[in-house]
Design a protein around this motif. Sequence first.
Motif, PDB file in Angstrom:
ATOM      1  N   THR A 200       0.822  -1.195   0.000  1.00  0.00           N
ATOM      2  CA  THR A 200       0.000   0.000   0.000  1.00  0.00           C
ATOM      3  C   THR A 200       0.863   1.254   0.000  1.00  0.00           C
ATOM      4  O   THR A 200       2.018   1.208   0.442  1.00  0.00           O
ATOM      5  CB  THR A 200      -0.947   0.011   1.218  1.00  0.00           C
ATOM      6  N   THR A 201       0.299   2.333  -0.460  1.00  0.00           N
ATOM      7  CA  THR A 201       0.952   3.635  -0.366  1.00  0.00           C
ATOM      8  C   THR A 201       0.277   4.490   0.704  1.00  0.00           C
ATOM      9  O   THR A 201       0.657   5.621   0.928  1.00  0.00           O
ATOM     10  CB  THR A 201       0.903   4.375  -1.715  1.00  0.00           C
TER      11      THR A 201
ATOM     12  N   ARG B  24       5.724  -1.038   1.075  1.00  0.00           N
ATOM     13  CA  ARG B  24       5.673  -0.156  -0.095  1.00  0.00           C
ATOM     14  C   ARG B  24       6.807  -0.540  -1.037  1.00  0.00           C
ATOM     15  O   ARG B  24       7.809  -1.107  -0.612  1.00  0.00           O
ATOM     16  CB  ARG B  24       5.868   1.299   0.321  1.00  0.00           C
TER      17      ARG B  24
END
Length: 183
Positions: A75-76, A97
């Motif tokens: 995920t960011t 990330r």
Amino acid sequence: MSRLIYYVASSLDGFIADEHDSLDWLLSQAQEPGGGNDYDSFIADIGAIAMGSTTYEWILANGGWSYEMPAWVLTTRDLAAPASTAADGPADVRFARGDVTAVYEAMRQAAGEKDLWVVGGGELAGQFADAGLLDEVHLSIAPATLGRGRPLLPRRLDLELIEQGTNGPFVTARHRVRRADNG
């Protein structure tokens, strides 16, 4: 040696979720224990999982966290970990990330001799494939079309069929990813 497997179901027209990221169309289809791509047999051999943030949020919103093995969520965004698993133990969820290669190495270490599962989505499975890390695709095709949504695997891959079957209304197939090192 652990295999990295993209175990997934799609609509007949190649989508894993509709345009609203819903799986309602899929969950209305009954599967048979012991049929092709049997989930219980598959999950018994899984030692670590990876998924994208959309899949992670969908799981939490639709029944909660049930995985007992270590999980990586790529995920960011900043996301919260679930409090516990379905067995009321602490959830082992790690957020990452960037490049999937480091995630893959950490998953292999955590899984020991067990296999690794890319839970979703198609873009994440594609990133593992781009890095030459994806070994197999286990696909169940539902008797439904969506017209649009999240694509199964937005990459070009050369696959070899290693098993086919059915499970209730699903057509099932297992494919090996062809690479220069495996034919």
